[in-house]
Design a protein around this motif. Structure first.
Motif, PDB file in Angstrom:
ATOM      1  N   ALA A   1     -16.517 -32.200  28.931  1.00 26.41           N
ATOM      2  CA  ALA A   1     -16.820 -33.425  28.641  1.00 26.41           C
ATOM      3  C   ALA A   1     -16.444 -34.417  29.802  1.00 26.41           C
ATOM      4  N   VAL A   2     -17.241 -35.114  30.315  1.00 25.42           N
ATOM      5  CA  VAL A   2     -16.705 -36.077  31.286  1.00 25.42           C
ATOM      6  C   VAL A   2     -17.133 -37.517  30.669  1.00 25.42           C
ATOM      7  N   LYS A   3     -15.961 -38.389  30.531  1.00 24.72           N
ATOM      8  CA  LYS A   3     -16.093 -39.616  30.186  1.00 24.72           C
ATOM      9  C   LYS A   3     -15.714 -40.607  31.071  1.00 24.72           C
ATOM     10  N   ILE A   4     -16.507 -41.441  31.411  1.00 25.30           N
ATOM     11  CA  ILE A   4     -16.419 -42.702  32.340  1.00 25.30           C
ATOM     12  C   ILE A   4     -16.207 -43.917  31.649  1.00 25.30           C
ATOM     13  N   ILE A   5     -14.949 -44.595  32.027  1.00 22.79           N
ATOM     14  CA  ILE A   5     -15.132 -46.187  31.421  1.00 22.79           C
ATOM     15  C   ILE A   5     -15.050 -46.932  32.653  1.00 22.79           C
ATOM     16  N   ASP A   6     -15.937 -48.050  32.862  1.00 21.89           N
ATOM     17  CA  ASP A   6     -16.090 -48.922  34.046  1.00 21.89           C
ATOM     18  C   ASP A   6     -15.097 -50.021  33.573  1.00 21.89           C
ATOM     19  N   ASP A   7     -15.110 -50.847  34.707  1.00 25.06           N
ATOM     20  CA  ASP A   7     -13.899 -52.100  34.582  1.00 25.06           C
ATOM     21  C   ASP A   7     -14.409 -53.145  33.491  1.00 25.06           C
ATOM     22  N   ARG A   8     -15.733 -52.948  33.030  1.00 26.15           N
ATOM     23  CA  ARG A   8     -16.223 -53.923  32.011  1.00 26.15           C
ATOM     24  C   ARG A   8     -15.807 -53.204  30.593  1.00 26.15           C
ATOM     25  N   GLY A   9     -15.295 -51.890  30.647  1.00 26.89           N
ATOM     26  CA  GLY A   9     -15.224 -51.440  29.337  1.00 26.89           C
ATOM     27  C   GLY A   9     -16.291 -50.407  28.764  1.00 26.89           C
ATOM     28  N   ILE A  10     -17.251 -50.385  29.444  1.00 20.01           N
ATOM     29  CA  ILE A  10     -18.660 -49.682  29.048  1.00 20.01           C
ATOM     30  C   ILE A  10     -18.332 -48.342  29.199  1.00 20.01           C
ATOM     31  N   GLU A  11     -18.438 -47.441  28.174  1.00 26.79           N
ATOM     32  CA  GLU A  11     -18.456 -46.106  28.447  1.00 26.79           C
ATOM     33  C   GLU A  11     -19.553 -45.264  28.529  1.00 26.79           C
ATOM     34  N   SER A  12     -19.507 -43.975  29.506  1.00 29.25           N
ATOM     35  CA  SER A  12     -20.708 -42.965  29.077  1.00 29.25           C
ATOM     36  C   SER A  12     -20.063 -41.714  29.319  1.00 29.25           C
ATOM     37  N   LEU A  13     -20.566 -40.717  28.481  1.00 38.34           N
ATOM     38  CA  LEU A  13     -20.184 -39.497  28.173  1.00 38.34           C
ATOM     39  C   LEU A  13     -21.260 -38.502  28.785  1.00 38.34           C
ATOM     40  N   ARG A  14     -20.739 -37.327  29.193  1.00 37.13           N
ATOM     41  CA  ARG A  14     -21.815 -36.262  29.737  1.00 37.13           C
ATOM     42  C   ARG A  14     -20.977 -34.865  29.525  1.00 37.13           C
ATOM     43  N   VAL A  15     -21.604 -34.086  28.728  1.00 36.23           N
ATOM     44  CA  VAL A  15     -21.341 -32.624  28.530  1.00 36.23           C
ATOM     45  C   VAL A  15     -21.968 -31.702  29.255  1.00 36.23           C
ATOM     46  N   ILE A  16     -21.034 -31.119  30.209  1.00 37.25           N
ATOM     47  CA  ILE A  16     -21.558 -30.058  31.194  1.00 37.25           C
ATOM     48  C   ILE A  16     -21.333 -28.611  30.841  1.00 37.25           C
ATOM     49  N   LYS A  17     -22.344 -27.628  30.783  1.00 35.42           N
ATOM     50  CA  LYS A  17     -21.768 -26.232  30.710  1.00 35.42           C
ATOM     51  C   LYS A  17     -21.187 -25.812  31.892  1.00 35.42           C
ATOM     52  N   VAL A  18     -20.079 -25.205  32.072  1.00 35.71           N
ATOM     53  CA  VAL A  18     -19.179 -24.751  33.055  1.00 35.71           C
ATOM     54  C   VAL A  18     -20.115 -23.757  34.039  1.00 35.71           C
ATOM     55  N   ALA A  19     -20.930 -22.925  33.400  1.00 38.45           N
ATOM     56  CA  ALA A  19     -21.554 -21.879  34.198  1.00 38.45           C
ATOM     57  C   ALA A  19     -22.688 -22.530  34.833  1.00 38.45           C
ATOM     58  N   ASP A  20     -23.447 -23.658  34.395  1.00 42.85           N
ATOM     59  CA  ASP A  20     -24.552 -24.319  34.945  1.00 42.85           C
ATOM     60  C   ASP A  20     -24.156 -25.008  35.928  1.00 42.85           C
ATOM     61  N   ALA A  21     -22.828 -25.716  36.089  1.00 41.78           N
ATOM     62  CA  ALA A  21     -22.292 -26.599  37.016  1.00 41.78           C
ATOM     63  C   ALA A  21     -22.004 -25.672  38.178  1.00 41.78           C
ATOM     64  N   MET A  22     -21.343 -24.437  37.979  1.00 40.20           N
ATOM     65  CA  MET A  22     -21.024 -23.583  38.823  1.00 40.20           C
ATOM     66  C   MET A  22     -22.282 -23.017  39.751  1.00 40.20           C
ATOM     67  N   LYS A  23     -23.258 -22.826  39.148  1.00 42.92           N
ATOM     68  CA  LYS A  23     -24.551 -22.535  39.836  1.00 42.92           C
ATOM     69  C   LYS A  23     -25.266 -23.548  40.607  1.00 42.92           C
ATOM     70  N   ALA A  24     -25.184 -24.685  39.934  1.00 44.18           N
ATOM     71  CA  ALA A  24     -25.802 -25.701  40.754  1.00 44.18           C
ATOM     72  C   ALA A  24     -24.715 -26.415  41.915  1.00 44.18           C
TER      73      ALA A  24
END
Length: 60
Positions: free
Chosen positions: A34-57
């Motif tokens: 899971a990758v969570k990003i918090i920008d300087d305004r405090g807005i959060e985004s979350l993305r869950v990535i399958k490791v095998a799919d990421a390696m293929k891409a």
């Protein structure tokens, strides 16, 4: 950021967590990360990535 994360932040290490390149880690190919990003305004985004799919891409 410390308030949003409800934690103490080590200012000497915070630079390692900025940017768009992951810190190195070892993960079995069948897991997800899971990758969570918090920008300087405090807005959060979350993305869950399958490791095998990421390696293929070619993502790192």
């Amino acid at each position: 950021m410390a308030k949003t994360l409800k934690a103490e932040i080590n200012q000497d290490l915070i630079g390692k967590y900025a940017g768009n390149v992951s810190l190195p880690f070892i993960a079995p190919s069948y897991t997800q990360v899971a990758v969570k990003i918090i920008d300087d305004r405090g807005i959060e985004s979350l993305r869950v990535i399958k490791v095998a799919d990421a390696m293929k891409a070619g993502e790192k």
